[in-house]
Design an enzyme around this catalytic site. Structure first.
Site, PDB file in Angstrom:
ATOM      1  N   ASN A  79       0.237   8.422 -11.231  1.00 27.89           N
ATOM      2  CA  ASN A  79      -1.055   9.064 -11.657  1.00 27.89           C
ATOM      3  C   ASN A  79      -1.742  10.018 -10.796  1.00 27.89           C
ATOM      4  O   ASN A  79      -2.508  10.627 -11.044  1.00 27.89           O
ATOM      5  CB  ASN A  79      -1.800   7.863 -12.049  1.00 27.89           C
ATOM      6  CG  ASN A  79      -2.493   6.973 -11.339  1.00 27.89           C
ATOM      7  OD1 ASN A  79      -1.849   6.851 -10.155  1.00 27.89           O
ATOM      8  ND2 ASN A  79      -3.576   6.447 -11.481  1.00 27.89           N
TER       9      ASN A  79
ATOM     10  N   GLU B 200      -2.638  -1.700  -3.554  1.00 30.81           N
ATOM     11  CA  GLU B 200      -3.730  -1.383  -4.692  1.00 30.81           C
ATOM     12  C   GLU B 200      -3.227  -1.453  -6.131  1.00 30.81           C
ATOM     13  O   GLU B 200      -2.414  -0.826  -6.390  1.00 30.81           O
ATOM     14  CB  GLU B 200      -4.493  -0.157  -4.404  1.00 30.81           C
ATOM     15  CG  GLU B 200      -4.923   0.016  -2.889  1.00 30.81           C
ATOM     16  CD  GLU B 200      -6.252  -0.920  -2.715  1.00 30.81           C
ATOM     17  OE1 GLU B 200      -6.651  -1.441  -3.729  1.00 30.81           O
ATOM     18  OE2 GLU B 200      -6.599  -1.260  -1.682  1.00 30.81           O
TER      19      GLU B 200
ATOM     20  N   CYS C 195      -6.665   3.881 -11.960  1.00 28.93           N
ATOM     21  CA  CYS C 195      -6.989   2.525 -11.705  1.00 28.93           C
ATOM     22  C   CYS C 195      -8.294   1.978 -11.806  1.00 28.93           C
ATOM     23  O   CYS C 195      -8.771   0.836 -12.225  1.00 28.93           O
ATOM     24  CB  CYS C 195      -6.416   1.913 -10.423  1.00 28.93           C
ATOM     25  SG  CYS C 195      -7.182   2.986  -9.210  1.00 28.93           S
TER      26      CYS C 195
END
Ligand code: NAP
Ligand code: G3P
Length: 487
Positions: A164, A260, A294
């Site tokens: 992304n 992450e 996210c």
């Protein structure tokens, strides 16, 4: 629905020991654009284990010299890379739009933000200093001992990035790693690898010596386990889904991890919130890049007293979002990265509808395009209340008070960020203090930047802390040299 724009497809190569190598086995992965049917944007080598070995070995060898290069010289390469990235803005934005379907404005801002990140990393590294610690502050020790603490690189850093933010989430691993004296092996997401390889080219052109940055392409499901358990890897910096992150942490041993992962960021709206501010932040936070972030706002927890008013404002804004092909027009909502991701989002939408959530906007699909969808009266027995859609669907959960909002927010398996909207500073601190997340945003959407802030997730959202200085520190270790003065 979208026309396929041809003419940009290319066969890409991997950067290994300063050379651009094609596939030795002749196996390639074709990358198709999420926008447009059957639009091939490029091919990347499906690397074999032997090719992976070569890439990692070259990093291992190069690191021996790189660790001794002065920090100011490493920083110079970063400044150059940032300049080249800006020069190549149009080319890279173009490939990004085609490869991952990101709109032009977001693609350009991701690239410019990455250039700023790289420059700031160079500045920070040049200004880091060690410390000296006197021994006599510990009971029983005299003034004859002093510890000089310096920072050492870790060795070979494996950087695994998601689709992304294919430039930013690769650059934000590479720059702090190499400025700290490590070498890097970048394994970009397969859908996103064209951008990753472009970025590697930028660092190469900026003067990164052979082997300091190497790349690996191939499907994570084929070569992922092999790479992460490779004995020459000294550190893994991973961004991606909680499922893959968890698997990596399970199968690796004695290798430090910086991860992450997924999130289910809540926007908590209290009775004394500025509802216009809350609504515009929530809509921008939830729907930009179709929610494939996210840190996207992934649920609203609003107290009953102001719920009707907030819902009306949010609905009005969601209805105005522009849906379409980013190559053809300025749009807010783009097709999702692939059909499988759209199927998953659709499942969540279907289940919420069946269980009685009130559909306010959207609930429509065309292939991998999910129209912006907003549900009111979502309840905690629905999957949409807990799962990360990574798509443009936002559930509204009405709560009786701030404590119920905190309770539901914290019940999530995730703990990346949360927002709280209130004009009462005491309420803001009350909520912020109790939320189990890496970051609480007061009166703002959830978001990572500015990139020198610490960025971390708790629970299933990650391990360790990123952010420019934090990332450099995570990818280096303190080394103590103790001077013993003989009197
Ligand atoms: P993903 O499917 O987990 O993939 C991430 C990376 O892992 C890709 O490079 C992928 O390669 C690789 N991979 C897959 N299987 C692997 C294995 N067994 N071993 C090693 N690597 C493997 O995630 P994604 O779909 O790209 O990204 C979306 C997810 O990332 C969401 O959950 C989102 O919340 C999370 N994310 C988190 C942050 C954050 O900072 N917290 C930021 C962005 C995204 P292939 O592409 O070849 O499979
Ligand atoms: O999901 C990627 C993460 O880095 C988010 O950045 O700026 O969208 O919050 P941002």
């Amino acid at each position: 629905m979208f026309s396929c724009i041809r003419g940009k497809e290319r066969t890409f190569r991997n950067l290994v020991n300063g050379e651009w190598l094609s596939s030795e086995s002749g196996k390639f992965i074709e990358i198709y654009s999420p926008i447009g049917e059957n639009c091939l944007v490029g091919k990347v080598p499906a690397m074999t284990k032997e090719e992976v070995d070569q890439s990692i070995k070259s990093a291992k060898i190069a690191q021996n010299e790189w660790r001794n290069v002065p920090v100011s010289k490493r920083a110079d390469i970063l400044y150059k890379a940032a300049d080249i990235l800006v020069e190549k803005l149009d080319d890279i934005a173009d490939i990004m739009m085609r490869e991952i379907g990101k709109d032009r404005k977001s693609s350009e801002s991701e690239i410019l933000r990455s250039a700023d990140y790289i420059r700031f990393t160079a500045d920070t590294a040049k200004n880091l200093s060690g410390e000296s610690i006197p021994g006599d502050s510990f009971p029983g020790f005299k003034r004859n001992k002093i510890s000089i603490v310096t920072r050492e690189p870790l060795g070979v850093v494996l950087a695994i990035s998601p689709f992304n933010y294919p430039i930013n989430l690769a650059a934000s691993k590479i720059a702090p790693a190499i400025v700290a004296g490590n070498s890097v092996v970048l394994k970009p997401a397969t859908q996103g690898s064209l951008c990753g390889l472009y970025l590697a080219k930028v660092f190469e052109q900026a003067g990164a010596p052979a082997g300091v940055l190497n790349t690996i392409t191939g499907r994570g499901s084929d070569i992922g386990d092999y790479i992460v358990t490779h004995p020459e890897i000294d550190f893994i910096n991973f961004t991606g889904s909680t499922d893959v992150g968890t698997k990596i942490s399970r199968i690796t041993a004695m290798v430090p991890l910086l991860m992450e992962l997924g999130g289910k960021d809540a926007a908590i709206v209290l009775k004394d919130a500025d509802l216009d501010l809350a609504a515009s932040n929530i809509v921008a936070g939830a729907y930009s890049y179709s929610g494939q972030r996210c840190t996207a706002v992934k649920r609203i927890l609003v107290v009953n007293e102001v719920a009707d008013k907030l819902v009306e404002k949010v609905k009005e804004k969601v209805e105005k979002l522009k849906v379409g092909n980013p190559l053809e027009e300025d749009v807010d909502i783009v097709p999702l990265i692939d059909e499988r991701s759209a199927d998953f989002v659709w499942e969540l939408i279907d289940e919420a509808r069946e269980k009685g959530a009130h559909l306010l906007v959207g609930g429509k699909r065309d292939g991998n395009m999910i129209y912006p969808t907003l549900f009111d009266n979502v309840t905690t027995d629905m999957r949409l209340a807990w799962e990360e859609p990574f798509g443009p669907v936002l559930p509204i959960i009405r709560v009786k008070d701030k404590d119920e909002a905190i309770e539901i927010a914290n019940k999530s398996e995730y703990g990346l960020q949360s927002s709280v909207f209130t004009e009462n500073i005491n309420e803001a601190f009350y909520v912020a203090d109790r939320l189990e997340v890496g970051t609480v945003q007061v009166n703002n959407k959830t978001e990572r930047g500015p990139d020198h802030f610490p960025f971390s997730g708790v629970k299933a959202s990650g391990i360790g802390t990123q952010g420019i200085r934090y990332s450099i520190e995570a990818m280096s270790r303190p080394k103590a040299t103790v001077i013993n003065i003989v009197r």
